[in-house]
Design an enzyme around this catalytic site. Structure first.
Site, PDB file in Angstrom:
ATOM      1  N   HIS A 270       7.637   5.772  -0.066  1.00 31.42           N
ATOM      2  CA  HIS A 270       7.178   5.966  -1.445  1.00 31.42           C
ATOM      3  C   HIS A 270       5.724   6.451  -1.521  1.00 31.42           C
ATOM      4  O   HIS A 270       5.301   6.978  -2.532  1.00 31.42           O
ATOM      5  CB  HIS A 270       7.411   4.714  -2.297  1.00 31.42           C
ATOM      6  CG  HIS A 270       6.421   3.618  -2.094  1.00 31.42           C
ATOM      7  ND1 HIS A 270       6.485   2.739  -1.052  1.00 31.42           N
ATOM      8  CD2 HIS A 270       5.317   3.255  -2.797  1.00 31.42           C
ATOM      9  CE1 HIS A 270       5.487   1.878  -1.138  1.00 31.42           C
ATOM     10  NE2 HIS A 270       4.751   2.174  -2.182  1.00 31.42           N
ATOM     11  N   HIS A 332       3.866   4.634   5.986  1.00 31.52           N
ATOM     12  CA  HIS A 332       2.857   5.097   5.034  1.00 31.52           C
ATOM     13  C   HIS A 332       1.586   5.609   5.733  1.00 31.52           C
ATOM     14  O   HIS A 332       1.088   6.690   5.424  1.00 31.52           O
ATOM     15  CB  HIS A 332       2.440   3.980   4.076  1.00 31.52           C
ATOM     16  CG  HIS A 332       3.572   3.303   3.370  1.00 31.52           C
ATOM     17  ND1 HIS A 332       4.736   3.945   3.050  1.00 31.52           N
ATOM     18  CD2 HIS A 332       3.725   2.030   2.918  1.00 31.52           C
ATOM     19  CE1 HIS A 332       5.553   3.097   2.428  1.00 31.52           C
ATOM     20  NE2 HIS A 332       4.956   1.929   2.344  1.00 31.52           N
TER      21      HIS A 332
HETATM   22  C1  BG6 Z   1       5.880  -1.369   0.901  1.00 34.00           C
HETATM   23  C2  BG6 Z   1       5.722  -2.520   1.841  1.00 34.00           C
HETATM   24  O1  BG6 Z   1       6.353  -0.244   1.579  1.00 34.00           O
HETATM   25  O2  BG6 Z   1       4.613  -1.044   0.339  1.00 34.00           O
HETATM   26  C3  BG6 Z   1       5.127  -3.721   1.141  1.00 34.00           C
HETATM   27  O3  BG6 Z   1       6.994  -2.885   2.365  1.00 34.00           O
HETATM   28  C4  BG6 Z   1       3.851  -3.332   0.436  1.00 34.00           C
HETATM   29  O4  BG6 Z   1       4.864  -4.756   2.079  1.00 34.00           O
HETATM   30  C5  BG6 Z   1       4.071  -2.107  -0.433  1.00 34.00           C
HETATM   31  O5  BG6 Z   1       3.438  -4.434  -0.354  1.00 34.00           O
HETATM   32  C6  BG6 Z   1       2.780  -1.616  -1.046  1.00 34.00           C
HETATM   33  O6  BG6 Z   1       3.024  -0.519  -1.875  1.00 34.00           O
HETATM   34  P1  BG6 Z   1       1.908   0.013  -2.881  1.00 34.00           P
HETATM   35  O7  BG6 Z   1       2.506   1.207  -3.497  1.00 34.00           O
HETATM   36  O8  BG6 Z   1       1.647  -1.110  -3.838  1.00 34.00           O
HETATM   37  O9  BG6 Z   1       0.693   0.304  -2.048  1.00 34.00           O
END
Ligand code: BG6
Length: 579
Positions: A270, A332
């Site tokens: 994402h 990520h």
């Molecule tokens: C997810 C992880 O991919 O990203 C989580 O599995 C994490 O552990 C989350 O909390 C954080 O996403 P964002 O968009 O809030 O930085």
């Protein structure tokens, strides 16, 4: 043995509606009826592309009955794809979500679907089908969606949008091992295709544990939900984690690729859907002034930080044994590294973009001596937002003595001409002082400073910081003269903030990604090769940590992590930026 094969050849037409990669598929394919071997748990491992094209059938009459081909081959002659004034709107389709009772679905997916509808990005012919082990009727599921939307949607609630969405909402109660449940699912989708004109276009979103992927996908195939017809599509969306190491990622891919073509598989990371992450491409490649300094002649090191202030909350079941490195660095952070370090792609067409990212990932490695170039930690009790909080080992569901890391940092070197000698430091952690994700390039000192040493005492290092969240924007740090009769240089910042420069608020990452799935637009979705290259970088580090058989270093909640993380940078003559 495959029994009772009856081949029928049909032609694909390369209509403008099809995604570029679809168009690249061969013009003819052989359809075979569904072979007996496709019982759950007995997947045949026929892997070649040509073999994989032999999909299970749908009765030849069905497509004609529903009129898919006619519906999908219509192209509006007044629409120019280059015209930015026209929003990208998905065509008629059904989105099926497995795992609708989960957190992701409630907090992100359902609200994103509503936000898309509210922004006019979904067609009137749209269906949303939930599948779960609940004794719910359509209205019960609709109520769940309604509550999730009210609580978590980004855009205001509008009754007329909701009413429109509601007409296409269906629920199928069932379990993954039950054939009848999947028959009901197939019938529900077909009913929608007829009633809502969704054209036989189906996206299956697997928001479920990867251990269930094989079973669900096999059931989809067994019950005739994965075959293609002229002009319609089926896509599968899978959420990370894509395996827990290289080997398991390959096993997972074996399962997926038996049933779906690569262009039908959308892997969601994402972060790639975030506006600020896409802005990294704009910043680097739409401007002339950054590129000349974007290399080892000018950059001394790069820090990529993803800090969260929260702990693991109720996610021990998922997180323990996985750890932060597998949870976010493998995907990520390595994607952020790839976007920061890659060469300019010849275009933003998926193949070109991925090719450049893959080159970087293939050249990236954590230097040997993992004892010196990596660090891990686990949060202990401490303070967060003025309140006392418990340590990781006290969290519900975490086994006694767990060695799962909640802080991970590592140095990654990129062995190519542009980046040789520039360390990239990656760190991610839970229970940090604040939530922040950023990519910071620090620049070398000017080779000569025609000032006295005291003039430049407060100069610091020049830096360019891409602020991914929460305060989205870009910061440039450099030295400026302090007003007065003395020559005194002090570090100052020049800021671009999304909030101040644009009136539009950024869509949620899931809005963008779900829309791209429905449009069949692939650039923001990593492919299997990127996944594998990322595991190749991380696996040796995780193996090394496991071999230590030690508790990760404890750090107090609400601090910037364990001493080993700071020492890792200090050895190279640097210190972490305070984001
Ligand atoms: C997810 C992880 O991919 O990203 C989580 O599995 C994490 O552990 C989350 O909390 C954080 O996403 P964002 O968009 O809030 O930085």
């Amino acid at each position: 043995m495959m029994r009772g094969l009856v081949s029928a050849t049909y032609a694909f037409t390369t209509s403008q509606k099809r995604a570029p990669e679809d168009a690249a598929t061969e013009l003819t394919a052989t359809r075979t009826p569904f072979p007996d071997e496709f019982a759950p748990g007995s997947l045949p491992r026929w892997r070649s592309a040509a073999q994989r094209r032999g999909r299970g059938p749908i009765p030849p009459t069905t497509a004609a009955e529903i009129g898919w081909a006619t519906m999908n081959s219509y192209v509006n002659p007044l629409r120019d794809p280059q015209d930015r004034r026209l929003p990208r709107i998905a065509g008629p389709c059904v989105l099926v979500i497995f795992g609708v009772t989960g957190d992701l679905s409630r907090k992100k997916l359902m609200p994103a679907v509503y936000d898309l509808a509210n922004r006019g990005m979904l067609p009137p012919g749209f269906g949303l089908v939930g599948f779960a082990r609940r004794d719910w009727a359509d209205q019960d599921f609709a109520q769940v969606v309604h509550d999730a939307v009210k609580e978590n949607a980004r855009t205001p609630f509008r009754e007329e949008v909701w009413e429109q969405l509601l007409e296409g909402i269906r629920f199928v109660p069932g379990t993954f091992d039950d054939d009848q449940s999947f028959e009901r699912l197939r019938d529900t989708i077909r009913d929608l295709d007829t009633a809502r004109g969704t054209g036989g276009n189906h996206a299956f979103y697997l928001s479920i544990p990867p251990s269930s992927f094989e079973q669900v996908m096999t059931q989809l195939r067994r019950h005739g939900m994965t075959e293609r017809h002229e002009g319609n599509w089926n896509r599968v969306v899978i959420e990370k984690p894509f395996g827990h190491d290289l080997e398991s990622a390959r096993e997972l891919d074996d399962v997926v690729s038996v049933l779906f073509e690569p262009h039908e598989v959308f892997r969601i990371d994402h972060y790639l859907g975030k506006e600020t992450v896409q802005n990294m491409l704009a910043l680097r490649f739409a401007n002339q002034m950054f590129e000349p300094i974007w290399n080892n002649h000018y950059v001394s090191h790069v820090e990529i930080t993803m800090a969260e202030d929260i702990g693991i909350g109720g996610r021990a079941g998922y997180f323990d044994g996985i750890g932060i490195a597998r949870d976010v660095i493998q995907n990520h952070l390595l994607q952020l590294l790839a976007l920061t370090a890659m060469e300019e792609p010849t275009s933003f067409e998926a193949g070109q973009l991925r090719a450049e990212k893959k080159k970087v990932l293939a050249a990236a490695r954590v230097p040997d001596r993992y004892d010196l170039h990596t660090a891990r930690g686990q949060y202990a009790a401490g303070w967060q937002g003025g309140r006392p909080v418990i340590g990781y080992l006290e969290e519900d569901g975490v086994p006694e003595g767990s060695t799962t890391e909640t802080y991970a940092a590592m140095r990654v070197d990129i062995d190519n001409r542009r980046w040789a000698g520039v360390p990239f430091y990656l760190r991610s952690a839970k229970r940090m002082p604040r939530r922040v994700t950023e990519v910071a390039l620090s620049f070398k000192r000017a080779p000569h400073l025609p000032f006295t040493a005291t003039d430049t005492e407060e100069l610091g290092t020049n830096a360019l910081v891409m602020r991914i969240q929460p305060d989205e924007g870009v910061t440039l740090r450099f030295g400026a003269k302090v007003p007065g009769t003395q020559m005194e240089i002090r570090e100052v910042s020049m800021d671009f903030g999304y909030g101040g420069s644009f009136t539009e608020s950024s869509p949620e990452a899931y809005e963008r990604l779900i829309l791209d799935v429905l449009l069949g637009d692939p650039p923001l979705f990593p492919q299997q090769e990127e996944v594998e290259l990322s595991w190749k970088i991380l696996d040796p580090v995780i193996e090394y940590w496991a071999s230590l058989k030690q508790q990760p270093e404890q750090y107090a909640s609400g601090t910037w992590g364990p001493a080993s993380g700071r020492e890792m940078l200090a050895r190279d003559g640097f210190s972490w930026r305070r984001p």
